[in-house]
Write a protein that holds these residues in place. Sequence first.
Motif, mmCIF file in Angstrom:
data_model
loop_
_atom_site.group_PDB
_atom_site.id
_atom_site.type_symbol
_atom_site.label_atom_id
_atom_site.label_comp_id
_atom_site.label_asym_id
_atom_site.label_seq_id
_atom_site.Cartn_x
_atom_site.Cartn_y
_atom_site.Cartn_z
ATOM 1 N N ASP A 22 -30.288 83.111 153.768
ATOM 2 C CA ASP A 22 -30.656 83.745 152.501
ATOM 3 C C ASP A 22 -31.216 82.653 151.581
ATOM 4 N N TYR A 23 -32.513 82.437 151.665
ATOM 5 C CA TYR A 23 -33.132 81.326 150.932
ATOM 6 C C TYR A 23 -33.102 81.537 149.423
ATOM 7 N N ASP A 24 -33.214 82.762 148.962
ATOM 8 C CA ASP A 24 -33.183 83.017 147.521
ATOM 9 C C ASP A 24 -31.831 82.621 146.931
ATOM 10 N N THR A 25 -30.771 83.010 147.611
ATOM 11 C CA THR A 25 -29.431 82.658 147.135
ATOM 12 C C THR A 25 -29.211 81.156 147.221
ATOM 13 N N PHE A 26 -29.706 80.546 148.277
ATOM 14 C CA PHE A 26 -29.588 79.091 148.420
ATOM 15 C C PHE A 26 -30.265 78.379 147.252
ATOM 16 N N GLU A 27 -31.454 78.835 146.884
ATOM 17 C CA GLU A 27 -32.166 78.206 145.766
ATOM 18 C C GLU A 27 -31.395 78.368 144.457
ATOM 19 N N ARG A 28 -30.806 79.536 144.239
ATOM 20 C CA ARG A 28 -29.988 79.740 143.032
ATOM 21 C C ARG A 28 -28.792 78.790 143.031
ATOM 22 N N HIS A 29 -28.198 78.597 144.186
ATOM 23 C CA HIS A 29 -27.040 77.709 144.280
ATOM 24 C C HIS A 29 -27.450 76.261 144.012
ATOM 25 N N VAL A 30 -28.582 75.834 144.562
ATOM 26 C CA VAL A 30 -29.088 74.488 144.305
ATOM 27 C C VAL A 30 -29.249 74.256 142.805
ATOM 28 N N GLU A 55 -34.091 74.599 164.129
ATOM 29 C CA GLU A 55 -34.875 73.524 163.530
ATOM 30 C C GLU A 55 -35.705 74.043 162.356
ATOM 31 N N GLU A 56 -36.293 75.210 162.512
ATOM 32 C CA GLU A 56 -37.089 75.789 161.432
ATOM 33 C C GLU A 56 -36.229 76.038 160.198
ATOM 34 N N GLU A 57 -35.027 76.555 160.385
ATOM 35 C CA GLU A 57 -34.131 76.810 159.254
ATOM 36 C C GLU A 57 -33.753 75.507 158.562
ATOM 37 N N ARG A 58 -33.421 74.497 159.343
ATOM 38 C CA ARG A 58 -33.042 73.214 158.740
ATOM 39 C C ARG A 58 -34.175 72.645 157.890
ATOM 40 N N LEU A 59 -35.376 72.685 158.415
ATOM 41 C CA LEU A 59 -36.516 72.137 157.668
ATOM 42 C C LEU A 59 -36.837 72.980 156.441
ATOM 43 N N ASN A 60 -36.720 74.291 156.569
ATOM 44 C CA ASN A 60 -36.960 75.157 155.409
ATOM 45 C C ASN A 60 -35.960 74.863 154.296
ATOM 46 N N LEU A 61 -34.705 74.615 154.659
ATOM 47 C CA LEU A 61 -33.679 74.329 153.658
ATOM 48 C C LEU A 61 -33.941 72.987 152.980
ATOM 49 N N ILE A 62 -34.405 72.011 153.733
ATOM 50 C CA ILE A 62 -34.754 70.725 153.128
ATOM 51 C C ILE A 62 -35.916 70.912 152.153
ATOM 52 N N ARG A 63 -36.955 71.580 152.613
ATOM 53 C CA ARG A 63 -38.135 71.789 151.746
ATOM 54 C C ARG A 63 -37.757 72.528 150.464
ATOM 55 N N LEU A 64 -36.932 73.551 150.605
ATOM 56 C CA LEU A 64 -36.550 74.336 149.442
ATOM 57 C C LEU A 64 -35.681 73.519 148.492
ATOM 58 N N ALA A 68 -36.743 72.810 144.696
ATOM 59 C CA ALA A 68 -35.877 73.260 143.598
ATOM 60 C C ALA A 68 -35.354 72.093 142.783
ATOM 61 N N SER A 69 -35.029 70.999 143.450
ATOM 62 C CA SER A 69 -34.518 69.826 142.745
ATOM 63 C C SER A 69 -35.586 69.207 141.856
ATOM 64 N N ASP A 70 -36.818 69.179 142.366
ATOM 65 C CA ASP A 70 -37.948 68.636 141.597
ATOM 66 C C ASP A 70 -37.644 67.227 141.080
ATOM 67 N N GLY A 71 -37.021 66.428 141.939
ATOM 68 C CA GLY A 71 -36.748 65.043 141.583
ATOM 69 C C GLY A 71 -35.519 64.814 140.731
#
Length: 292
Positions: A22-30, A55-64, A68-71
Amino acid sequence: MTQLFKGSAVAITTPFSHDEVDYDTFERHVNFLIDEGAQALFVNGTTGEGSTLTEEERLNLIRLSVKASDGRVPIIANTGTNDTKASLSHSLKAKEAGADAIMLITPYYNKTSQRGLIKHFNLIADAVELPVVLYNVPSRTNMTINVETLVELAKNPYIVALKDATGDMEYLSQCKAQLPNDFSIYSGNDDSIIPFFERGGDGVISVIANATPKEFQAIYTTYQTNPSEAKELFEQIKPLIKSLSVDINPMPIKALVNHLGYAEDEVRLPLVELEDEACQPMIQAYHEFKGV
């Protein structure tokens, strides 16, 4: 060496819905974690169920996470396995996805020697050219990184930190005495952060901070000027930390994060969801700690 962070980082959970990330929820949590004071995020680790992610999920989570962190805080990707070639591949792809650093666990099952650890970690660090956090967790791998091995590894300019989940304060003291001052050592155990700080630890990579990022960072910050007050703050959160020992990580923290709206109450096999009677004392401990 440059310290990646000081204080409380979060080993972030991975939310699932119907067995999909659930990438949307993950981004909210970040964003919640960073807004509430987390000093770094560790993605795809044990708490994030990295071993059951594609592997795709792991990379997507890193990218997201990076987006979201934006540095605002470092994003540190867990890329270590018990296969050096696979670990190297994961690490290079994590770098390409924007990770600020990587974390490498000691090989498990097909364990190696201390000489093997030196070759394994140095090969990956030299090839990836990102800051590396080593992860010493003998309760899960059945092997440890000897102090002498750490001293040798710390000569590598990319190997800058250790996540120490040994629970052995004498080990920590020996590390602090023999390693360079700018080599960071972070606790991997929430329940022993005060003695860890007393022996010069640089922070914690926390599980409970998925739910209490502000409070866990406050313990570290307060300790720098008022250790007695920090100990009082820790005593207040200690029952909540203890309540998470009801079952194997990350099952309890996933249930608590679900209660807070940052995940479904869902894990991937071989993990299983907590039963209701196991969840309720933990939820009660959380509300008692928060005073709500």
